[in-house]
Write an enzyme that holds these catalytic residues in place. Structure first.
Site, mmCIF file in Angstrom:
data_model
loop_
_atom_site.group_PDB
_atom_site.id
_atom_site.type_symbol
_atom_site.label_atom_id
_atom_site.label_comp_id
_atom_site.label_asym_id
_atom_site.label_seq_id
_atom_site.Cartn_x
_atom_site.Cartn_y
_atom_site.Cartn_z
ATOM 1 N N ASP A 76 44.745 31.598 43.933
ATOM 2 C CA ASP A 76 44.427 32.829 44.553
ATOM 3 C C ASP A 76 42.873 32.352 45.162
ATOM 4 O O ASP A 76 42.558 33.008 46.078
ATOM 5 C CB ASP A 76 43.980 33.710 43.421
ATOM 6 C CG ASP A 76 42.923 33.241 42.347
ATOM 7 O OD1 ASP A 76 42.897 32.094 41.752
ATOM 8 O OD2 ASP A 76 41.718 33.917 42.323
ATOM 9 N N ASP A 79 40.158 27.830 42.472
ATOM 10 C CA ASP A 79 40.789 27.120 41.268
ATOM 11 C C ASP A 79 42.521 27.134 41.340
ATOM 12 O O ASP A 79 42.803 27.221 42.498
ATOM 13 C CB ASP A 79 40.339 28.123 40.128
ATOM 14 C CG ASP A 79 40.895 29.559 40.470
ATOM 15 O OD1 ASP A 79 41.947 29.781 41.000
ATOM 16 O OD2 ASP A 79 40.350 30.523 39.838
ATOM 17 N N TYR A 228 40.570 38.684 36.431
ATOM 18 C CA TYR A 228 40.914 40.045 37.004
ATOM 19 C C TYR A 228 41.412 41.280 36.235
ATOM 20 O O TYR A 228 42.600 41.586 35.846
ATOM 21 C CB TYR A 228 42.378 39.672 37.996
ATOM 22 C CG TYR A 228 42.060 38.666 38.908
ATOM 23 C CD1 TYR A 228 41.496 39.191 40.229
ATOM 24 C CD2 TYR A 228 42.119 37.341 38.914
ATOM 25 C CE1 TYR A 228 41.246 38.160 41.260
ATOM 26 C CE2 TYR A 228 41.603 36.206 39.920
ATOM 27 C CZ TYR A 228 41.264 36.870 40.930
ATOM 28 O OH TYR A 228 41.280 36.006 42.184
ATOM 29 N N GLU A 474 32.988 30.709 47.619
ATOM 30 C CA GLU A 474 34.429 30.744 47.003
ATOM 31 C C GLU A 474 35.218 31.567 47.963
ATOM 32 O O GLU A 474 34.954 32.993 48.204
ATOM 33 C CB GLU A 474 34.726 31.014 45.646
ATOM 34 C CG GLU A 474 36.064 30.823 45.272
ATOM 35 C CD GLU A 474 36.177 30.804 43.528
ATOM 36 O OE1 GLU A 474 37.139 30.492 43.139
ATOM 37 O OE2 GLU A 474 35.033 31.620 43.071
#
Length: 606
Positions: A76, A79, A228, A474
């Site tokens: 995603d 990571d 999430y 990120e």
């Protein structure tokens, strides 16, 4: 040399010391790069035509312990976990971008790559849905993954697979995956009909599963809660899936589902100022408004009109013309939160872009805001302003897309890009060793994560290009997915829907009897930077004398002449007390960005 000319010359000297960005962006290049990012996020066996060559195969045993093949899909963000909910939203938004602007992508040679990006996700979802009422929603565990800093190719972290089923439901996850499969089925309808039919079959089953066995997915897959968490619940995903299934199948059942459940599930009740992987209401409301404008509502029209009112609430809020407006940074960027704010910028801008075009296609309708009717071009102007900010038109003069522009983030919070490529040095990188050797490095990433859209600046346009600053550096797939649609639309220019894009020869707006026309009259280059002179004409179109006026001017990064500043607004210059009927006043400003946003805050006629 007259006084104004002297001031302009002086301003050129002053401005070269200010961090303004170059104006005028190559949307086609940005589109190509933003699609390329998805190849860097691939998990599984990489194909022969893989263009991000510093990546290699990874996650080749995913699902094996559970007796299912879960090789593939996307990581995603920075990571190495495969989270199902944001991955599905990414695929839905990629598909929506292609559905709306696929022709524009084709004209720039990027449609094939965009289709590949969608299929990489849907191939994985087919594997993750081995039975009608079973869906695997995560591979890997965020806690163990975040403890390590390793290339995907070196992963030693737990790759357990987590699923939902009738005993452990997840309507939000199943609903979003149904939406992704339905939207993708539209994308492949002509180029790959059998694959399209397969996707639609999965979408039907997933919707039924989501609707029949209701529950939040993170109550079943609890390891996802920290990363999430489904705050909005699952009603928005059920409506979202129904809307996409109607688009894909033209089946009246799904249209009636939207009409029957709009009130009880919040589609007609929630007034939103955000849209993203968790909260889908604004997206649902935008799609249903399209169905209404296309004349498809039938007996559902009264309910669909309420959906549309909420869609327009969202649009007006983004424009700053609503009753509860979105926050923006001093530089004009939509701002919702510190952590990866850019996801909300691109998602909101995409909705503004498509709704603008829906209005134009619907006999030139206007957007209805509390401040009055707004022409559709202002929505497109908003989206363009956000994209231009991302690409460099901002107070820091930096691009937030890696690899685009002269200045962009060099120390991205991303395991793969921050560690030397497996192909350059296959020596194993240990879990904690990666932190010691690579994460803590002050130097630029050894691998360029081309096209990645990072989290972006804070509420005051500040940004720290540091690897441990995960809130700002990120990237994420769901940042890029809506952006490719907007870039394709902007790259098409006048050719798409014939809307006047700001930043061309002129832009005209109107607030009742007051009109504002902006023109770029000249430009020059100084020390490698391009500067523009903008002339703005304010005209009193009423039959009365304009006694006073307050203008709101945002995204102004240079000097201005011909107005008097009063607090946060601008008024008549000192030599002008009023403006007679039919008369105009002109003011000018200079900066190295797109035109400033000029609007009428208030006025008095007498």
């Amino acid at each position: 040399m007259d006084k104004l000319a002297k001031l302009i010359c002086l301003s050129q000297v002053l401005l070269v010391f200010l961090p303004f960005a170059l104006a005028g962006h190559d949307y086609g290049q940005a589109l190509s790069k933003s699609i390329l990012f998805f190849e860097a996020q691939r998990s599984g066996f990489l194909p022969h035509n893989q263009r991000v060559t510093w990546r290699s195969h990874s996650g080749l045993h995913d699902g094996k312990a559970s007796g299912v093949d879960l090789v593939g899909g996307y990581y995603d963000a920075g990571d190495n976990v495969k989270f199902g909910l944001p991955m599905a939203f990414t695929v839905t938004m990629l598909s929506w971008s292609i559905i709306e602007y696929g022709k524009q992508m084709a004209s720039s040679g990027e449609l094939g790559h965009a289709l590949e990006a969608v299929k990489w996700g849907t191939d994985y979802f087919i594997k993750a849905h081995p039975q009608p009422n079973v869906l695997y929603g995560e591979v890997g565990d965020g806690n163990s993954d975040h403890y390590c800093w390793q290339r995907p190719e070196d992963m030693t972290t737990d790759r357990r697979a987590y699923r939902i089923d009738p005993s452990n439901p997840g309507s939000d996850l199943a609903g979003e995956t149904a939406a992704a499969m339905a939207a993708a089925s539209i994308v492949f309808r002509h180029s790959n009909p059998s694959y399209s039919a397969e996707l639609l079959r999965h979408a039907y089953q997933l919707f039924d599963f989501a609707d029949k066995y209701r529950g939040k997915y993170d109550s079943s897959i609890t390891v996802a809660q920290k990363y999430y968490h489904s705050i909005s619940g699952y009603n928005d995903e059920l409506l979202w899936a129904a809307a996409w299934l109607y688009q894909a199948s033209n089946n009246q059942y799904y249209l009636d589902y939207l009409g029957r459940n709009g009130d009880s599930m919040g589609g007609t009740g929630w007034s939103m100022t955000e849209f993203g992987w968790d909260v889908k209401y604004a997206g649902v409301q935008t799609l249903v408004a399209k169905f209404l404008m296309q004349g498809k509502a039938g007996h559902n029209a009264p309910v669909f009109e309420k959906y549309q009112q909420k869609a327009e609430y969202f649009m007006c809020s983004c424009l700053g013309k609503g009753t509860r407006n979105v926050q923006k940074t001093p530089g004009g960027l939509i701002f919702r939160q510190r952590w990866n704010n850019m996801q909300f910028v691109t998602s909101a801008s995409f909705l503004a872009t498509v709704y603008s075009d829906y209005l134009v296609s619907s006999s030139g309708r206007y957007l209805r805001c509390p401040s009055g009717n707004v022409p559709p071009a202002q929505l497109l102007s908003l989206a363009k302003s956000q994209v231009d900010y991302i690409l460099g038109d901002n107070p820091r003069g930096t691009s937030y897309m890696v690899g685009y522009g002269r200045t962009f983030p060099q120390r991205v919070h991303h395991r793969g890009s921050s560690i030397v490529s497996y192909k350059v040095n296959p020596s194993f990188v240990t879990c904690r060793g990666g932190y010691a050797t690579w994460f803590s490095r002050k130097g630029s990433d050894p691998n360029l994560l081309t096209g990645a859209l990072v989290g972006g600046p804070d509420a005051y346009d500040n940004f720290a290009d540091e690897r441990d600053n995960y809130e700002q550096t990120e990237p994420a797939t769901y940042n890029n997915a809506p952006l490719i649609g907007i870039l394709a639309r902007l790259n098409a220019g006048h050719g798409a829907f014939n809307q006047l894009l700001p930043g061309f020869s002129s832009a005209v707006s109107s607030s009742g009897p007051i009109s504002i026309e902006q023109k770029m009259t000249t430009s020059w280059v100084s020390n490698g930077r391009t500067y523009y002179r903008y002339s703005t004409v304010v005209t009193n179109k009423s039959g009365k004398t304009l006694k006073s006026i307050n203008l709101s001017i945002s995204k102004l990064y240079g000097p201005i002449w011909g107005l008097n500043k009063s607090g946060n607004s601008y008024t008549f210059p000192s030599w002008l007390n009023s403006l007679s009927a039919g008369k105009s006043l002109e003011f000018v400003y200079i900066h190295s960005a797109s035109p400033a946003d000029v609007s009428v805050a208030n006025y008095l006629l007498g």
